[in-house]
Design an enzyme around this catalytic site. Structure first.
Site, PDB file in Angstrom:
ATOM      1  N   ASP A 151       6.926  31.033 -99.156  1.00 20.64           N
ATOM      2  CA  ASP A 151       7.344  32.511-100.166  1.00 20.64           C
ATOM      3  C   ASP A 151       6.376  32.962-101.168  1.00 20.64           C
ATOM      4  O   ASP A 151       5.851  32.797-100.608  1.00 20.64           O
ATOM      5  CB  ASP A 151       8.628  32.198-100.864  1.00 20.64           C
ATOM      6  N   ASP A 199       4.171  37.121 -97.704  1.00 18.64           N
ATOM      7  CA  ASP A 199       4.787  38.294 -97.736  1.00 18.64           C
ATOM      8  C   ASP A 199       5.226  38.504 -96.811  1.00 18.64           C
ATOM      9  O   ASP A 199       4.531  38.659 -95.901  1.00 18.64           O
ATOM     10  CB  ASP A 199       4.018  39.545 -98.492  1.00 18.64           C
ATOM     11  N   VAL A 200       6.596  38.222 -96.315  1.00 15.92           N
ATOM     12  CA  VAL A 200       6.457  38.106 -95.202  1.00 15.92           C
ATOM     13  C   VAL A 200       6.627  39.824 -94.443  1.00 15.92           C
ATOM     14  O   VAL A 200       6.969  39.909 -93.488  1.00 15.92           O
ATOM     15  CB  VAL A 200       8.557  37.908 -94.643  1.00 15.92           C
ATOM     16  N   ASN A 223      14.724  33.482 -93.295  1.00 16.89           N
ATOM     17  CA  ASN A 223      15.814  33.839 -94.613  1.00 16.89           C
ATOM     18  C   ASN A 223      14.867  34.821 -95.801  1.00 16.89           C
ATOM     19  O   ASN A 223      16.166  35.196 -96.373  1.00 16.89           O
ATOM     20  CB  ASN A 223      15.823  32.576 -94.868  1.00 16.89           C
ATOM     21  N   TYR A 272      20.164  47.788 -96.304  1.00 15.28           N
ATOM     22  CA  TYR A 272      20.454  45.833 -96.800  1.00 15.28           C
ATOM     23  C   TYR A 272      21.659  45.894 -95.396  1.00 15.28           C
ATOM     24  O   TYR A 272      20.820  44.428 -94.179  1.00 15.28           O
ATOM     25  CB  TYR A 272      21.418  45.467 -97.642  1.00 15.28           C
ATOM     26  N   LYS A 332      20.924  44.109 -91.933  1.00 13.63           N
ATOM     27  CA  LYS A 332      21.486  42.423 -91.206  1.00 13.63           C
ATOM     28  C   LYS A 332      21.976  42.837 -90.110  1.00 13.63           C
ATOM     29  O   LYS A 332      21.842  41.851 -88.639  1.00 13.63           O
ATOM     30  CB  LYS A 332      22.427  41.897 -92.155  1.00 13.63           C
ATOM     31  N   THR A 374      23.820  31.978-105.242  1.00 12.34           N
ATOM     32  CA  THR A 374      22.129  31.992-105.061  1.00 12.34           C
ATOM     33  C   THR A 374      21.773  32.931-106.611  1.00 12.34           C
ATOM     34  O   THR A 374      22.531  33.536-107.304  1.00 12.34           O
ATOM     35  CB  THR A 374      21.421  32.182-104.084  1.00 12.34           C
TER      36      THR A 374
HETATM   37  P1  NAD Z   1      17.640  33.635-103.484  1.00 13.13           P
HETATM   38  O1  NAD Z   1      16.825  35.512-104.117  1.00 13.13           O
HETATM   39  O2  NAD Z   1      17.199  33.271-104.260  1.00 13.13           O
HETATM   40  O3  NAD Z   1      16.122  33.891-102.488  1.00 13.13           O
HETATM   41  C1  NAD Z   1      15.894  34.796-101.685  1.00 13.13           C
HETATM   42  C2  NAD Z   1      14.010  34.158-101.486  1.00 13.13           C
HETATM   43  O4  NAD Z   1      13.304  35.305-101.115  1.00 13.13           O
HETATM   44  C3  NAD Z   1      13.363  34.202-103.243  1.00 13.13           C
HETATM   45  O5  NAD Z   1      12.945  32.777-102.924  1.00 13.13           O
HETATM   46  C4  NAD Z   1      12.187  35.636-102.420  1.00 13.13           C
HETATM   47  O6  NAD Z   1      11.207  34.797-103.645  1.00 13.13           O
HETATM   48  C5  NAD Z   1      12.230  35.615-101.327  1.00 13.13           C
HETATM   49  N1  NAD Z   1      11.332  36.719-101.107  1.00 13.13           N
HETATM   50  C6  NAD Z   1      11.816  38.041-101.580  1.00 13.13           C
HETATM   51  N2  NAD Z   1      10.906  38.926-100.586  1.00 13.13           N
HETATM   52  C7  NAD Z   1      10.191  38.044-100.178  1.00 13.13           C
HETATM   53  C8  NAD Z   1       9.080  38.713 -99.310  1.00 13.13           C
HETATM   54  N3  NAD Z   1       8.815  39.756 -98.971  1.00 13.13           N
HETATM   55  N4  NAD Z   1       8.370  37.195 -98.025  1.00 13.13           N
HETATM   56  C9  NAD Z   1       8.721  36.138 -98.562  1.00 13.13           C
HETATM   57  N5  NAD Z   1       9.574  35.775 -99.387  1.00 13.13           N
HETATM   58  C10 NAD Z   1      10.495  36.401-100.378  1.00 13.13           C
HETATM   59  O7  NAD Z   1      18.266  34.578-102.157  1.00 13.13           O
HETATM   60  P2  NAD Z   1      19.333  34.230-101.209  1.00 13.13           P
HETATM   61  O8  NAD Z   1      20.998  33.964-101.526  1.00 13.13           O
HETATM   62  O9  NAD Z   1      19.216  32.213-101.304  1.00 13.13           O
HETATM   63  O10 NAD Z   1      19.496  34.639 -99.293  1.00 13.13           O
HETATM   64  C11 NAD Z   1      19.011  33.968 -98.521  1.00 13.13           C
HETATM   65  C12 NAD Z   1      19.188  34.760 -97.367  1.00 13.13           C
HETATM   66  O11 NAD Z   1      20.842  34.326 -97.613  1.00 13.13           O
HETATM   67  C13 NAD Z   1      19.048  35.791 -97.628  1.00 13.13           C
HETATM   68  O12 NAD Z   1      18.525  36.299 -96.168  1.00 13.13           O
HETATM   69  C14 NAD Z   1      20.053  37.060 -97.690  1.00 13.13           C
HETATM   70  O13 NAD Z   1      20.438  38.028 -97.314  1.00 13.13           O
HETATM   71  C15 NAD Z   1      21.097  36.296 -97.439  1.00 13.13           C
HETATM   72  N6  NAD Z   1      22.519  35.970 -97.881  1.00 13.13           N
HETATM   73  C16 NAD Z   1      22.952  35.956 -98.944  1.00 13.13           C
HETATM   74  C17 NAD Z   1      24.045  36.066 -99.326  1.00 13.13           C
HETATM   75  C18 NAD Z   1      24.467  35.587-101.056  1.00 13.13           C
HETATM   76  O14 NAD Z   1      25.600  35.631-101.231  1.00 13.13           O
HETATM   77  N7  NAD Z   1      23.866  34.717-101.465  1.00 13.13           N
HETATM   78  C19 NAD Z   1      24.945  36.479 -98.334  1.00 13.13           C
HETATM   79  C20 NAD Z   1      24.891  37.215 -96.983  1.00 13.13           C
HETATM   80  C21 NAD Z   1      24.037  36.713 -96.999  1.00 13.13           C
END
Ligand code: NAD
Length: 263
Positions: free
Chosen positions: A36, A63-64, A90, A160, A164, A194
């Site tokens: 992360d 940083d991915v 993720n 976005y 996806k 989240t």
């Molecule tokens: P979140 O914001 O809580 O966590 C995302 C994490 O990714 C954070 O720790 C952040 O620091 C890290 N991150 C961001 N950019 C980065 C980078 N360049 N390199 C490495 N790490 C990086 O988000 P979440 O809600 O837990 O989402 C996780 C996944 O689930 C994502 O792919 C999101 O698109 C997907 N998602 C979430 C939801 C929702 O409702 N929360 C719905 C559909 C899909």
């Protein structure tokens, strides 16, 4: 559904669904690499897992969207735990301010969102799949965290949603290209509580912002037959897909959306 003697890398593992995934994988015996940008939260999670779970944990700042950093992440997993078996793509960013309808797209927003959400998983697969093939036991697993935005319209977030959708397509290609050694599946969460979701709610608070965002989320929650999911609900599905219980499942797209897309 144990994952003993497995090593998993979870990108974006410091927060939300990623952190829940790290916890569940470690509970089931896997060693987990939390990859992360957020070193502080990542280190806290590693300490928690080391104290409370069966598997070990290690943090690597990543940083991915930076291929060298992603290659370093895979090297880190092999150096710490001697092998790599599971990649959970993720990490992602969503931004209603930077994103928008296609007629309002800005090039820098496009580069930022695709860099993290699509190039990131591609870089991770590029470097992790050979490492998983190297374990010699013929088993590797990729789980891509997409979104219901890959399956149904989510107006106002066109970059976005496109990233996806592409991630789901990438999952299917990988499933065919690297079978039988590698299985690849996508999960599509619906509305999950989240920090990402909270940020989307907050982004509507300012005078310049899109005041429809909370309404949209409220509507989505109302239209979710099972109600809003918890990060652990997604994590349990990821853990199942990572395990040999899912050994006949590859190329699948699995909504974890409380029935939202069933309508
Ligand atoms: P979140 O914001 O809580 O966590 C995302 C994490 O990714 C954070 O720790 C952040 O620091 C890290 N991150 C961001 N950019 C980065 C980078 N360049 N390199 C490495 N790490 C990086 O988000 P979440 O809600 O837990 O989402 C996780 C996944 O689930 C994502 O792919 C999101 O698109 C997907 N998602 C979430 C939801 C929702 O409702 N929360 C719905 C559909 C899909």
């Amino acid at each position: 559904m144990r994952l003993d003697n497995r090593t998993a890398v979870v990108t974006g593992g410091a927060s939300g669904i990623g952190a829940a995934t790290c916890r569940v994988l470690a509970e089931r015996g896997a060693d987990v690499v939390v990859a992360d940008l957020d070193e502080e939260q990542g280190a806290e999670l590693v300490d928690e897992i080391d104290r409370e779970r069966d598997g070990g944990a290690s943090f690597v700042e990543t940083d991915v969207s930076d291929e060298d950093a992603v290659a370093g992440m895979v090297d880190h997993a092999e150096a710490e735990f001697g092998r790599l078996d599971v990649l959970v793509n993720n990490a992602a960013v969503a931004s209603r301010e930077a994103d928008g309808p296609v007629t309002h797209l800005a090039d820098d927003a496009y580069a930022f969102l695709t860099g993290v959400n699509l190039q990131g998983p591609m870089y991770a697969c590029k470097h992790a799949i050979p490492a998983m093939q190297d374990t010699g036991d013929g088993h590797g697993v990729v789980v891509n965290n997409a979104s219901i935005a890959a399956l149904v319209a989510e107006p106002g977030m066109d970059i976005y949603t496109a990233t996806k959708g592409a991630l789901v397509s990438l999952t299917r290609s990988i499933a065919i290209e690297y079978a039988p050694a590698i299985r690849a599946n996508a999960v599509c969460p619906g509305v999950v509580e989240t920090p990402m979701l909270e940020a989307a709610m907050d982004s509507a608070a300012g005078p310049e912002d899109d005041g429809d965002v909370p309404d949209t989320l409220d509507r989505m929650i109302e239209e979710t037959p099972l109600g809003m999911a918890d990060p652990a609900d997604v994590a349990h599905t990821v853990a199942f897909l990572a395990s040999s219980d899912a050994k006949a499942i590859t190329g699948a797209t699995i909504p974890v959306d409380g029935g939202y897309t069933a309508r």
